[in-house]
Motif scaffolding. Sequence first.
Motif, short mmCIF file in Angstrom:
data_model
loop_
_atom_site.label_atom_id
_atom_site.label_comp_id
_atom_site.label_asym_id
_atom_site.label_seq_id
_atom_site.Cartn_x
_atom_site.Cartn_y
_atom_site.Cartn_z
N ASN A 124 0.82 -1.21 0.00
CA ASN A 124 0.00 0.00 0.00
C ASN A 124 0.86 1.27 0.00
N ARG A 125 0.35 2.25 -0.70
CA ARG A 125 0.93 3.59 -0.56
C ARG A 125 0.49 4.12 0.80
N LYS A 184 -2.80 3.34 -5.76
CA LYS A 184 -2.61 3.41 -4.31
C LYS A 184 -2.11 2.10 -3.71
#
Length: 225
Positions: free
Chosen positions: A151-152, A182
Amino acid sequence: MDFGLDQADKIASVVGAVIAVIALVFTIRGARGQHSAGSPTGSGANAAIWIAGGLAVIVLCSVASWGLINATSKLAGGDSGDSPSGGPVTSTGTRSGAPASPTKPPAAAVLWKQEMRLDSTPRDFDYEPPALGNTSTDRESDGYLNGSVYNRFWGEALVLWPGQADPSRNDCAERLQTHGVKEVNIDARSRICLKTNQGRIVFIKVLRRDGDSGYIAQVTLWSSS
């Protein structure tokens, strides 16, 4: 109208030949006329004079033809010292009037490249090595692992790299600009490009699974520009 060396040679040869023939004919006719008009001794001397004069004319014609060839070749650029394409050759072997060939930009310098563990702890990739963050208070970390999903966190974007060969910094930057997301699903063969919140470009090459909660990856950090 531009004349080259070949054209000058042909013109000079034709002109010289025509003048030479005229001079020779004139000499022979003069010699015959002198022979019919006077004594044998006098006519022989006069004929020799006429023949010598004719030969002198032929020599002068040859000199004039050579001069015409030389002058025309200079006008055509044959003695100018220029290269065949028209520009003077410099000491480096290139012509001063020729456009410079495009040069490939130098590869971006790698700031850090080593193995590290990807897990649920956020990582701030604006440090070498990437700093450990905190999920509750950290506002600087860029990404973290959640199961098999990367995940970002506060980073700008991330994307899977589809190629077999490792990308360059520019490859990752272009892919992020057009396909950035994302989060991405990963496995033990995934390749990830990431852009940090400070603009750095990161390449994460997953090498193998490490237990049930993480992966071992090789991480490459480049600068923001």
